[in-house]
Design a protein around this motif. Structure first.
Motif, mmCIF file in Angstrom:
data_model
loop_
_atom_site.group_PDB
_atom_site.id
_atom_site.type_symbol
_atom_site.label_atom_id
_atom_site.label_comp_id
_atom_site.label_asym_id
_atom_site.label_seq_id
_atom_site.Cartn_x
_atom_site.Cartn_y
_atom_site.Cartn_z
ATOM 1 N N ARG A 285 0.833 -1.198 0.000
ATOM 2 C CA ARG A 285 0.000 0.000 0.000
ATOM 3 C C ARG A 285 0.872 1.254 0.000
ATOM 4 O O ARG A 285 1.690 1.456 0.870
ATOM 5 N N TYR A 290 -0.043 4.031 6.596
ATOM 6 C CA TYR A 290 -0.253 2.663 7.063
ATOM 7 C C TYR A 290 0.867 2.245 8.005
ATOM 8 O O TYR A 290 2.037 2.569 7.800
ATOM 9 N N VAL A 294 -1.590 -4.807 5.972
ATOM 10 C CA VAL A 294 -2.238 -4.176 4.826
ATOM 11 C C VAL A 294 -2.771 -5.287 3.930
ATOM 12 O O VAL A 294 -2.250 -6.407 3.943
ATOM 13 N N TYR A 313 -3.836 1.901 10.370
ATOM 14 C CA TYR A 313 -3.229 3.240 10.367
ATOM 15 C C TYR A 313 -3.324 3.841 11.776
ATOM 16 O O TYR A 313 -4.112 4.722 12.054
ATOM 17 N N LEU A 330 -8.043 1.251 11.711
ATOM 18 C CA LEU A 330 -7.822 0.442 10.515
ATOM 19 C C LEU A 330 -9.086 0.486 9.685
ATOM 20 O O LEU A 330 -10.176 0.752 10.214
#
Length: 455
Positions: A285, A290, A294, A313, A330
């Motif tokens: 990502r 982040y 992921v 995140y 997240l």
């Protein structure tokens, strides 16, 4: 006049042309997203389509401005149409996190706007299913979110043969980058891609992952583009940072899950969803915020862009709030454009029609008032009913009922003794029956509040 490039018109079915989009299909997708999200205990929220430009530059830097629809408004404020929903959500959560029990589980279906080059699967606007969890750092939250993504696609009749969730980890790449940096300082170019043994010394409590520095972020950008960029070019970029493409590929091929990814995989397997997920460190990502696991959902045939993507995140709320609120988070986003292409290619679009329960024919204008009362009562009971707004020939009315896909026709008529009765005709079986109008009223009381109540 024509619509702007990259934007869409949504028409009811049947569509007048292949170049327009189906409003019925859009509603079908939206309804599916909402139903699955609510089954998972997510609550719907929304925010403004216009935000302060600073909200996006704070999160993504000034380079994002070239991708936005932005301008200075009449109050001399720098604003932009929202290109994504996560910054708005982080702003909202930061403002009122204390008012909600944790974890916060919210979803939205916003329309998003980006001024960029059009290509297959990407327009200048799209709708997106966003689902996010705040206030939980345990990997069980990541598994819950991925399960929601999987079940949202399964609810649209897609199977493990159609899509896969590719699961990676920013933490794994961070460790790889750190080892590579240390090796480069010692004169060794490529870090050992093999899993490292645990350190036997007592370890301090884990700190919340920090945003990558410029060199590490550049490294992430290279990894994010490996599958789309020429290998020679990627290798040159990696070597400039002290890495090699061979070493990176060896790490990806090993696909050794980290401890947090192991928890996620076991959680999903316990639900019976293990076949939908695989470890793939190609997924990193590109966005800087982040901090942990992921993931991206991909068409297994590899013909389309990513169907969905997201991850953890944990620093975003802190960033957006200027350090005032710190809350792990997240989420994922799934756009309607690629999803629609996938459903079409797999032949998974359901038939769309008006779905009328009944069409009321009015052949005797003296009975129009009574017909209107019947129609109104049926609609109030939750049935979908239409009728001719103005006088029309019987054959034209019947043709209209068929065109609208009505399940049956109703027609008021007078019986031999002058009483008003209702003639019902099932348009599928062609069966007819006549009942007194009072019987229809009795039926209404039994079916009040639900659709499809006619026998």
């Amino acid at each position: 006049m024509e619509r702007l490039p990259g934007f869409r018109d949504f028409y009811p079915e049947p569509l007048p042309h292949q170049d327009v989009w189906s409003a019925d299909l859009r509603n079908y997708i939206f309804d599916t997203w909402r139903n699955v999200a609510r089954r998972y205990g997510f609550r719907e929220y929304d925010g403004p389509p216009l935000e302060a430009l600073e909200l996006y530059t704070t999160k993504s830097g000034d380079e994002i401005v070239g991708q936005l629809y932005n301008f200075t408004d009449k109050g001399d404020r720098a604003v932009a149409l929202r290109p994504e929903m996560t910054p708005t959500l982080a702003r909202m959560v930061a403002a009122h996190a204390r008012n909600y029990k944790k974890p916060i589980k919210w979803f939205a279906i916003p329309q998003l706007f980006r001024y960029e080059r059009q290509q297959k699967g990407r327009l200048r606007e799209h709708f997106q299913f966003n689902a996010d969890i705040f206030g939980e750092s345990d990997p069980s939250a990541d598994a819950e979110l991925i399960a929601l993504l999987i079940d949202s696609l399964r609810a649209l009749k897609l199977t493990a043969d159609d899509f896969v969730i590719r699961l990676g980890s920013r933490n794994a790449w961070h460790e790889f980058f750190e080892r590579g940096t240390r090796n480069a300082e010692r004169g060794t170019q490529t870090p050992d891609p093999r899993p490292q043994p645990p350190d036997p010394r007592p370890q301090p409590p884990a700190a919340r992952p920090q945003p990558p520095d410029a060199a590490e972020y550049e490294f992430y950008q290279i990894i994010d583009k490996l599958e789309r960029e020429d290998a020679t070019k990627s290798d040159a970029k990696l070597k400039a940072l002290g890495f090699s493409l061979d070493g990176v590929k060896e790490f990806i091929a090993a696909a050794k899950p980290t401890a947090e990814l192991e928890v996620i995989l076991k959680n999903l397997s316990a639900r019976g969803l293990g076949d939908f997920v695989k470890i793939d460190y190609n997924v990193i990502r590109g966005l800087a915020y982040y901090t942990g696991p992921v993931f991206e959902a991909f068409d297994k045939k590899g013909e389309l862009r990513a169907i969905a993507g997201g991850g953890r995140y944990d620093n975003l709320v802190k960033l957006i709030s200027g350090g005032k609120v710190e809350l792990p988070g997240l989420g994922f986003g799934m756009g309607d454009v690629v999803l629609t292409e996938l459903l079409k290619e797999r032949g998974l679009l359901p038939p769309f029609d008006a779905g009328l329960d009944a069409f009321c024919l009015i052949e005797d204008e003296a009975l129009r008032a009574a017909s209107l009362k019947l129609i109104h009562d049926l609609r109030a009971a939750g049935l979908a009913v239409d009728y001719p707004l103005t006088p029309a020939k019987p054959d034209k009315q019947f043709k209209r009922a068929v065109e609208l896909g009505s399940a049956r026709t109703l027609r008021l008529e007078r019986g031999a003794t002058g009483e008003v009765q209702v003639r019902q005709k099932n348009l599928k079986t062609r069966e007819e029956k006549v009942v007194p109008l009072t019987d229809v009223n009795s039926l209404l009381s039994a079916t009040s509040g639900r659709a499809g109540g006619f026998p």
